[in-house]
Enzyme design. Structure first.
Site, PDB file in Angstrom:
ATOM      1  N   ASP A 199     -37.412 -23.839 -27.026  1.00  0.00           N
ATOM      2  CA  ASP A 199     -36.259 -24.712 -27.306  1.00  0.00           C
ATOM      3  C   ASP A 199     -35.858 -25.538 -26.090  1.00  0.00           C
ATOM      4  O   ASP A 199     -34.707 -25.946 -25.952  1.00  0.00           O
ATOM      5  CB  ASP A 199     -35.071 -23.873 -27.773  1.00  0.00           C
ATOM      6  CG  ASP A 199     -34.642 -22.833 -26.739  1.00  0.00           C
ATOM      7  OD1 ASP A 199     -35.521 -22.277 -26.051  1.00  0.00           O
ATOM      8  OD2 ASP A 199     -33.428 -22.571 -26.603  1.00  0.00           O
ATOM      9  N   LYS A 218     -29.373 -19.651 -31.017  1.00  0.00           N
ATOM     10  CA  LYS A 218     -29.225 -19.263 -29.614  1.00  0.00           C
ATOM     11  C   LYS A 218     -28.218 -20.171 -28.932  1.00  0.00           C
ATOM     12  O   LYS A 218     -28.159 -21.368 -29.212  1.00  0.00           O
ATOM     13  CB  LYS A 218     -30.559 -19.362 -28.881  1.00  0.00           C
ATOM     14  CG  LYS A 218     -30.513 -18.748 -27.490  1.00  0.00           C
ATOM     15  CD  LYS A 218     -31.617 -19.236 -26.593  1.00  0.00           C
ATOM     16  CE  LYS A 218     -31.204 -20.508 -25.859  1.00  0.00           C
ATOM     17  NZ  LYS A 218     -32.090 -20.835 -24.729  1.00  0.00           N
ATOM     18  N   GLU A 258     -26.315 -15.257 -25.208  1.00  0.00           N
ATOM     19  CA  GLU A 258     -27.009 -15.362 -23.916  1.00  0.00           C
ATOM     20  C   GLU A 258     -26.041 -15.684 -22.777  1.00  0.00           C
ATOM     21  O   GLU A 258     -25.711 -16.847 -22.550  1.00  0.00           O
ATOM     22  CB  GLU A 258     -28.105 -16.440 -23.972  1.00  0.00           C
ATOM     23  CG  GLU A 258     -28.835 -16.593 -22.633  1.00  0.00           C
ATOM     24  CD  GLU A 258     -29.969 -17.618 -22.656  1.00  0.00           C
ATOM     25  OE1 GLU A 258     -30.685 -17.692 -21.637  1.00  0.00           O
ATOM     26  OE2 GLU A 258     -30.135 -18.335 -23.651  1.00  0.00           O
ATOM     27  N   GLU A 294     -26.353 -15.871 -19.225  1.00  0.00           N
ATOM     28  CA  GLU A 294     -27.325 -15.775 -18.128  1.00  0.00           C
ATOM     29  C   GLU A 294     -26.644 -15.819 -16.776  1.00  0.00           C
ATOM     30  O   GLU A 294     -25.903 -16.750 -16.475  1.00  0.00           O
ATOM     31  CB  GLU A 294     -28.365 -16.896 -18.193  1.00  0.00           C
ATOM     32  CG  GLU A 294     -29.298 -16.841 -16.980  1.00  0.00           C
ATOM     33  CD  GLU A 294     -30.432 -17.852 -16.983  1.00  0.00           C
ATOM     34  OE1 GLU A 294     -31.280 -17.762 -16.082  1.00  0.00           O
ATOM     35  OE2 GLU A 294     -30.476 -18.714 -17.870  1.00  0.00           O
ATOM     36  N   LYS A 340     -29.332 -11.728 -25.223  1.00  0.00           N
ATOM     37  CA  LYS A 340     -30.371 -12.282 -24.341  1.00  0.00           C
ATOM     38  C   LYS A 340     -29.815 -12.344 -22.917  1.00  0.00           C
ATOM     39  O   LYS A 340     -29.258 -13.359 -22.507  1.00  0.00           O
ATOM     40  CB  LYS A 340     -30.809 -13.672 -24.817  1.00  0.00           C
ATOM     41  CG  LYS A 340     -31.865 -14.315 -23.902  1.00  0.00           C
ATOM     42  CD  LYS A 340     -32.508 -15.551 -24.496  1.00  0.00           C
ATOM     43  CE  LYS A 340     -33.514 -16.143 -23.515  1.00  0.00           C
ATOM     44  NZ  LYS A 340     -34.355 -17.211 -24.098  1.00  0.00           N
ATOM     45  N   SER A 351     -37.512 -12.593 -24.596  1.00  0.00           N
ATOM     46  CA  SER A 351     -37.278 -13.914 -25.183  1.00  0.00           C
ATOM     47  C   SER A 351     -37.640 -14.890 -24.068  1.00  0.00           C
ATOM     48  O   SER A 351     -36.771 -15.356 -23.331  1.00  0.00           O
ATOM     49  CB  SER A 351     -35.823 -14.090 -25.620  1.00  0.00           C
ATOM     50  OG  SER A 351     -35.635 -15.413 -26.106  1.00  0.00           O
ATOM     51  N   TYR A 353     -31.392 -25.795 -18.873  1.00  0.00           N
ATOM     52  CA  TYR A 353     -32.362 -25.641 -19.956  1.00  0.00           C
ATOM     53  C   TYR A 353     -32.519 -26.938 -20.734  1.00  0.00           C
ATOM     54  O   TYR A 353     -31.563 -27.517 -21.145  1.00  0.00           O
ATOM     55  CB  TYR A 353     -31.895 -24.510 -20.893  1.00  0.00           C
ATOM     56  CG  TYR A 353     -33.038 -23.783 -21.537  1.00  0.00           C
ATOM     57  CD1 TYR A 353     -33.391 -24.062 -22.842  1.00  0.00           C
ATOM     58  CD2 TYR A 353     -33.795 -22.857 -20.831  1.00  0.00           C
ATOM     59  CE1 TYR A 353     -34.438 -23.416 -23.455  1.00  0.00           C
ATOM     60  CE2 TYR A 353     -34.843 -22.203 -21.430  1.00  0.00           C
ATOM     61  CZ  TYR A 353     -35.159 -22.491 -22.735  1.00  0.00           C
ATOM     62  OH  TYR A 353     -36.210 -21.847 -23.336  1.00  0.00           O
TER      63      TYR A 353
END
Length: 364
Positions: free
Chosen positions: A34, A147, A188, A190, A230, A301, A364
């Site tokens: 993605d 996500k 997620e 992170e 995640k 993932s 991302y």
């Protein structure tokens, strides 16, 4: 005491729970495909391939149209909006290609980060406006999970209480909206590997962030059995001079998760966070060998850590398609084994698989 008002029907809960369990069935993880157009451009630039829609489609076709046995190691694929509406060389839409293999289709739904004023460069994630309508459309278009990535960082004053609370809240709101529309939310939060902090500092911060996330999910009445997490693995900062073994990373990671993640969560799918392919596999394998009780599936993932060798093998040339697919399938199999603690390295890792995939302040 708050009164419990109805949120999801038993049928909705069963559907969400079944989807989550399918994605993290034993030996399976997630391919994160993605990457945004800009991020994909950086990947293609490394192999001197122009960043256009056809080249992006072409590389993803290599991943999606590989041997059906990939379904033994990959339970879900996360799509980017553009990719969801593209076709494979065979003329079939990509989501159908993935579904025909028995793999679940997912979609990235956040719209990137936005700065939190008055903090040391900290952010929240945007994309809640209109999210319910987008989720409903994605469900119609074949998606069964979603996500949303939030980013936190470790430095002298970070993460701040504001960043922790705001990101936990936005993740919970997103998760609630997804579930109302029949999508399993991947949560997620992170924590970036940037910095020179040691393993213990990362573990402490990871515990604080995850505790806040699960408090927020509870406050928002999110059905945990129909979610996936995640997170980052607990690792030292990229600039830390002390190097830790996979066993030390594994123990710190599992300890942090046991203290914060309820057993009702079906699976925890780690992000690779710029680790090399081999490092990400070795750490995942060690995590699944820790002697502590682990009530959830612990799997992967991965984006970069599943695609680096395939990208290096492809080089933008049609003649290299089979070699690229073989590299991808091989790494997926390795991670499938690692998710069961059964990966036995041969010691013959190639150059692409041991190269660091770290990017500072990764967007991302």
């Amino acid at each position: 005491m708050t009164h419990q008002f109805p949120s999801l029907s038993p049928e909705q809960k069963k559907e969400l729970s079944d989807i989550a369990q399918r994605i993290v069935a034993p030996g399976k993880g997630i391919l994160a495909a993605d990457e945004s157009t800009g991020t994909m451009g950086k990947r293609l630039q490394k192999i001197n391939v122009e960043n256009n829609e056809e080249n992006r489609r072409c590389f993803r076709d290599i991943l999606f149209s590989c041997d059906p046995s990939i379904a033994n190691s990959v339970g879900g694929v996360i799509f980017f909006h553009e990719t969801l509406y593209q076709k494979s060389d065979s003329g079939k839409f990509f989501p159908q290609v993935i579904k025909d293999k028995g793999i679940v289709v997912g979609i990235k739904v956040d719209k990137g980060t936005a700065g939190l004023n008055g903090t040391d460069g900290e952010t929240t994630a945007q994309g809640l406006d209109g999210l319910s309508e987008r989720c409903a459309q994605y469900k119609k278009d074949g998606c069964d999970f979603a996500k949303w990535r939030c980013v936190l960082k470790i430095s002298d004053g970070c993460p701040s209480a504001l960043a922790i609370a705001e990101n936990a809240n936005v993740l919970a709101r997103y998760a609630s909206i997804c579930q109302q529309n029949g999508l399993v939310p991947i949560v997620e939060p992170e924590i970036l590997p940037d910095g020179d902090h040691d393993l213990q500092r990362c573990q402490y911060v990871t515990e604080k962030v995850l505790a806040a996330v699960y408090k927020a999910l509870s406050d928002h009445h999110v059905y945990l059995e129909g979610t996936l997490l995640k997170p980052n693995m607990v690792t030292a900062g990229h600039s830390c001079t002390k190097k830790y073994t996979p066993q030390e990373v594994a123990m710190a990671t599992v300890t942090a998760l046991r203290r914060t993640v309820p057993a009702a969560v079906p699976g925890i799918c780690f992000l690779s966070g710029g680790q090399s392919e081999e490092e990400a596999s070795l750490n995942l394998n060690a995590i699944n060998q820790v002697f502590l009780h682990r009530p959830w599936k612990l799997t992967f993932s991965y984006g970069r850590a599943l695609q680096a060798s395939a990208l290096a093998a492809w080089q933008g040339k049609a003649a290299n398609k089979a070699a690229a697919q073989e590299a991808f399938c091989n790494r997926a199999k390795i991670n499938g084994l690692a998710s069961k603690g059964e990966y036995k390295p041969t010691g013959s890792a190639d150059q692409a698989s041991i190269q660091s995939l770290y990017t500072a302040s990764y967007v991302y």
